[in-house]
Motif scaffolding. Structure first.
Motif, PDB file in Angstrom:
ATOM      1  N   GLY A  28       0.797  -1.218   0.000  1.00  0.00           N
ATOM      2  CA  GLY A  28       0.000   0.000   0.000  1.00  0.00           C
ATOM      3  C   GLY A  28       0.829   1.268   0.000  1.00  0.00           C
ATOM      4  O   GLY A  28       0.338   2.337  -0.374  1.00  0.00           O
ATOM      5  N   SER A  29       2.084   1.154   0.410  1.00  0.00           N
ATOM      6  CA  SER A  29       2.975   2.319   0.464  1.00  0.00           C
ATOM      7  C   SER A  29       3.900   2.407  -0.737  1.00  0.00           C
ATOM      8  O   SER A  29       4.760   3.289  -0.786  1.00  0.00           O
ATOM      9  N   GLY A  30       3.745   1.484  -1.698  1.00  0.00           N
ATOM     10  CA  GLY A  30       4.504   1.609  -2.942  1.00  0.00           C
ATOM     11  C   GLY A  30       5.457   0.487  -3.269  1.00  0.00           C
ATOM     12  O   GLY A  30       6.103   0.528  -4.331  1.00  0.00           O
ATOM     13  N   ALA A  31       5.579  -0.525  -2.409  1.00  0.00           N
ATOM     14  CA  ALA A  31       6.479  -1.640  -2.734  1.00  0.00           C
ATOM     15  C   ALA A  31       6.014  -2.333  -4.014  1.00  0.00           C
ATOM     16  O   ALA A  31       4.824  -2.591  -4.192  1.00  0.00           O
ATOM     17  N   ASP A  32       6.956  -2.629  -4.878  1.00  0.00           N
ATOM     18  CA  ASP A  32       6.640  -3.277  -6.151  1.00  0.00           C
ATOM     19  C   ASP A  32       6.594  -4.793  -6.041  1.00  0.00           C
ATOM     20  O   ASP A  32       5.948  -5.468  -6.850  1.00  0.00           O
ATOM     21  N   ARG A  33       7.303  -5.314  -5.041  1.00  0.00           N
ATOM     22  CA  ARG A  33       7.375  -6.768  -4.877  1.00  0.00           C
ATOM     23  C   ARG A  33       7.675  -7.056  -3.407  1.00  0.00           C
ATOM     24  O   ARG A  33       8.309  -6.251  -2.717  1.00  0.00           O
ATOM     25  N   ILE A  34       7.206  -8.200  -2.919  1.00  0.00           N
ATOM     26  CA  ILE A  34       7.410  -8.591  -1.534  1.00  0.00           C
ATOM     27  C   ILE A  34       8.244  -9.863  -1.485  1.00  0.00           C
ATOM     28  O   ILE A  34       8.013 -10.795  -2.260  1.00  0.00           O
ATOM     29  N   SER A 186      20.669  -5.848   1.814  1.00  0.00           N
ATOM     30  CA  SER A 186      21.381  -5.802   3.098  1.00  0.00           C
ATOM     31  C   SER A 186      21.829  -4.375   3.403  1.00  0.00           C
ATOM     32  O   SER A 186      22.710  -3.829   2.723  1.00  0.00           O
ATOM     33  N   GLY A 187      21.183  -3.800   4.386  1.00  0.00           N
ATOM     34  CA  GLY A 187      21.530  -2.449   4.799  1.00  0.00           C
ATOM     35  C   GLY A 187      21.132  -1.384   3.802  1.00  0.00           C
ATOM     36  O   GLY A 187      21.696  -0.291   3.809  1.00  0.00           O
ATOM     37  N   VAL A 188      20.181  -1.681   2.933  1.00  0.00           N
ATOM     38  CA  VAL A 188      19.743  -0.713   1.924  1.00  0.00           C
ATOM     39  C   VAL A 188      18.733   0.238   2.558  1.00  0.00           C
ATOM     40  O   VAL A 188      17.708  -0.186   3.096  1.00  0.00           O
ATOM     41  N   THR A 189      19.034   1.532   2.491  1.00  0.00           N
ATOM     42  CA  THR A 189      18.213   2.564   3.118  1.00  0.00           C
ATOM     43  C   THR A 189      18.000   3.721   2.142  1.00  0.00           C
ATOM     44  O   THR A 189      18.682   3.807   1.107  1.00  0.00           O
ATOM     45  N   PRO A 190      17.094   4.624   2.474  1.00  0.00           N
ATOM     46  CA  PRO A 190      16.941   5.812   1.621  1.00  0.00           C
ATOM     47  C   PRO A 190      18.226   6.617   1.496  1.00  0.00           C
ATOM     48  O   PRO A 190      18.446   7.283   0.478  1.00  0.00           O
ATOM     49  N   HIS A 206      16.497  -4.145  -2.731  1.00  0.00           N
ATOM     50  CA  HIS A 206      15.822  -4.978  -1.737  1.00  0.00           C
ATOM     51  C   HIS A 206      16.074  -4.374  -0.363  1.00  0.00           C
ATOM     52  O   HIS A 206      17.224  -4.125   0.014  1.00  0.00           O
ATOM     53  N   SER A 207      15.012  -4.121   0.389  1.00  0.00           N
ATOM     54  CA  SER A 207      15.158  -3.509   1.708  1.00  0.00           C
ATOM     55  C   SER A 207      14.056  -3.998   2.635  1.00  0.00           C
ATOM     56  O   SER A 207      12.936  -4.296   2.187  1.00  0.00           O
ATOM     57  N   SER A 208      14.347  -4.082   3.925  1.00  0.00           N
ATOM     58  CA  SER A 208      13.308  -4.432   4.893  1.00  0.00           C
ATOM     59  C   SER A 208      12.522  -3.200   5.329  1.00  0.00           C
ATOM     60  O   SER A 208      11.429  -3.331   5.876  1.00  0.00           O
ATOM     61  N   CYS A 209      13.082  -2.004   5.124  1.00  0.00           N
ATOM     62  CA  CYS A 209      12.399  -0.752   5.471  1.00  0.00           C
ATOM     63  C   CYS A 209      11.863  -0.807   6.905  1.00  0.00           C
ATOM     64  O   CYS A 209      10.726  -0.420   7.182  1.00  0.00           O
ATOM     65  N   ALA A 230      12.339  -4.679  15.637  1.00  0.00           N
ATOM     66  CA  ALA A 230      12.063  -3.658  14.629  1.00  0.00           C
ATOM     67  C   ALA A 230      10.776  -4.018  13.914  1.00  0.00           C
ATOM     68  O   ALA A 230      10.301  -5.149  13.984  1.00  0.00           O
ATOM     69  N   ALA A 231      10.205  -3.039  13.231  1.00  0.00           N
ATOM     70  CA  ALA A 231       8.962  -3.257  12.491  1.00  0.00           C
ATOM     71  C   ALA A 231       8.989  -2.425  11.226  1.00  0.00           C
ATOM     72  O   ALA A 231       9.747  -1.451  11.107  1.00  0.00           O
ATOM     73  N   LEU A 232       8.156  -2.816  10.266  1.00  0.00           N
ATOM     74  CA  LEU A 232       8.076  -2.065   9.018  1.00  0.00           C
ATOM     75  C   LEU A 232       7.701  -0.620   9.293  1.00  0.00           C
ATOM     76  O   LEU A 232       6.820  -0.325  10.104  1.00  0.00           O
ATOM     77  N   ASP A 233       8.365   0.282   8.602  1.00  0.00           N
ATOM     78  CA  ASP A 233       8.068   1.706   8.685  1.00  0.00           C
ATOM     79  C   ASP A 233       7.584   2.145   7.305  1.00  0.00           C
ATOM     80  O   ASP A 233       8.380   2.220   6.364  1.00  0.00           O
ATOM     81  N   VAL A 234       6.279   2.405   7.179  1.00  0.00           N
ATOM     82  CA  VAL A 234       5.739   2.750   5.859  1.00  0.00           C
ATOM     83  C   VAL A 234       6.349   4.049   5.336  1.00  0.00           C
ATOM     84  O   VAL A 234       6.443   4.253   4.118  1.00  0.00           O
ATOM     85  N   GLY A 235       6.777   4.906   6.237  1.00  0.00           N
ATOM     86  CA  GLY A 235       7.448   6.131   5.803  1.00  0.00           C
ATOM     87  C   GLY A 235       8.735   5.830   5.071  1.00  0.00           C
ATOM     88  O   GLY A 235       9.073   6.508   4.087  1.00  0.00           O
TER      89      GLY A 235
END
Length: 248
Positions: A28-34, A186-190, A206-209, A230-235
Motif C-alpha cells: 500500500g505504500s509503494g512496494a513493487d514486490r514482496i 542488506s543495509g539498503v536505506t533511503p 531490496h530492503s526491509s524498510c 524492529a517493524a516495518l516503517d511505511v514512511g
C-alpha cells in the motif's frame, strides 16, 4: 528452463517482511514486490502455510523464502525434501516465486540440490538468495545460476552491507550482461539507495524498510529480550520509492 529477465529498466523496490500485515502495508505504500519470510531478525526462514496462503491476496508479486532452518546453507537430504515440498506448496498457492540457495561444504553452489529445487519451482520466478554472498567464486556461481534458470540474485556484493560491496556488485552486473538480474540487498536505506543504483547500474533494490521499536513488555516479562526488535516503517517504504524515482 529460461526465466524472463526484466530488461525494461523500470526501477523496482522489493520489501522483505515477516508479517502479512507488514506485507499489505508495504504494498500500500509503494512496494513493487514482496519477499515473504518468518523470523526476519534472525535472517529469515520459510513462512507458515497460513502466511503463504494469506499472501495470495496481496496486490503485488510475492517471493517466498525457502529456508528450512537457521544456520548455514548445506542441507541434509531430509531438508532438501522439505524444501521441495514447500516450493510445491508455494507454486500451488499461485504466488510469483521462491528464493532458494544451497551450498556445498567448500563454499560452492550445490548444483545438484539447486537443480532439484529449480525443477520443483518450474516456471515460477527463481531467486538465488544471499547464500550467494558466501561462495568463493561469484562469477562462476553467477554463470551456474544462469544455467539453472535463475531469474535474479539477491546479493550484498559479498560484504555485510551492500553499500560496501559496490565494486563487486558493479562487476556482477557487467558479468551478468542482461542474462540474470542483480538485486542488491542488506543495509539498503533511503540514504544509500541512489548511490547503489548509480554505482552499480541496477534497476531494483531490496530492503526491509524497518525501524527500531520498543520491545513488547509482556515478552520481556516472560524472559524474552529481543536485542534488535524492529517493524516495518511505511514512511521508509515511501521514501525509498521516492529515491528510486529521482535517479536519472
Amino acid at each position: 528452463m529460461t526465466q524472463q529477465v526484466n530488461v525494461s529498466g523500470v526501477r523496482r523496490l522489493e520489501v522483505c517482511v515477516d508479517r502479512l500485515s507488514d506485507a499489505k502495508s508495504a504494498v500500500g505504500s509503494g512496494a513493487d514486490r514482496i519477499e515473504l519470510c518468518a523470523s526476519l531478525a534472525l535472517g529469515g526462514v520459510t513462512p507458515s502455510l497460513g502466511c503463504i496462503l494469506g499472501a495470495v491476496k496481496l496486490m503485488a508479486p510475492v517471493i517466498v523464502l525457502i529456508r528450512p532452518t537457521l544456520g548455514g546453507f548445506c542441507y541434509h537430504q531430509l531438508e532438501v525434501s522439505q524444501m521441495i515440498d514447500d516450493i510445491k506448496f508455494v507454486k500451488e498457492a499461485g504466488l510469483a516465486g521462491v528464493a532458494i540457495g544451497a551450498l556445498t561444504a567448500d563454499d560452492t553452489l550445490d548444483v545438484e540440490v539447486m537443480h532439484r529445487l529449480c525443477d520443483a519451482a518450474g516456471d515460477m520466478e527463481i531467486v538465488l538468495h544471499r547464500a550467494f554472498d558466501l561462495v568463493s567464486d561469484p562469477k562462476r556461481t553467477l554463470d551456474e545460476a544462469v544455467d539453472l534458470g535463475v531469474m535474479r540474485v539477491l546479493t550484498s556484493g559479498q560484504k555485510p552491507k551492500a553499500i560496501d560491496g559496490l565494486g563487486c556488485l558493479r562487476n556482477l552486473v557487467d558479468h551478468a550482461d542482461g542474462r540474470i538480474e542483480i538485486l542488491p540487498g542488506s543495509g539498503v536505506t533511503p540514504d544509500n539507495a541512489v548511490a547503489l543504483i548509480e554505482g552499480t547500474g541496477v534497476t531494483q533494490l531490496h530492503s526491509s524498510c524497518r525501524a527500531p521499536v520498543t520491545p513488547d513488555s509482556n515478552l520481556v516479562a516472560l524472559g524474552f529480550s529481543p536485542e534488535k526488535d524492529a517493524a516495518l516503517d511505511v514512511g521508509l517504504v515511501k521514501l525509498m520509492k521516492s529515491r528510486l524515482e529521482v535517479v536519472q
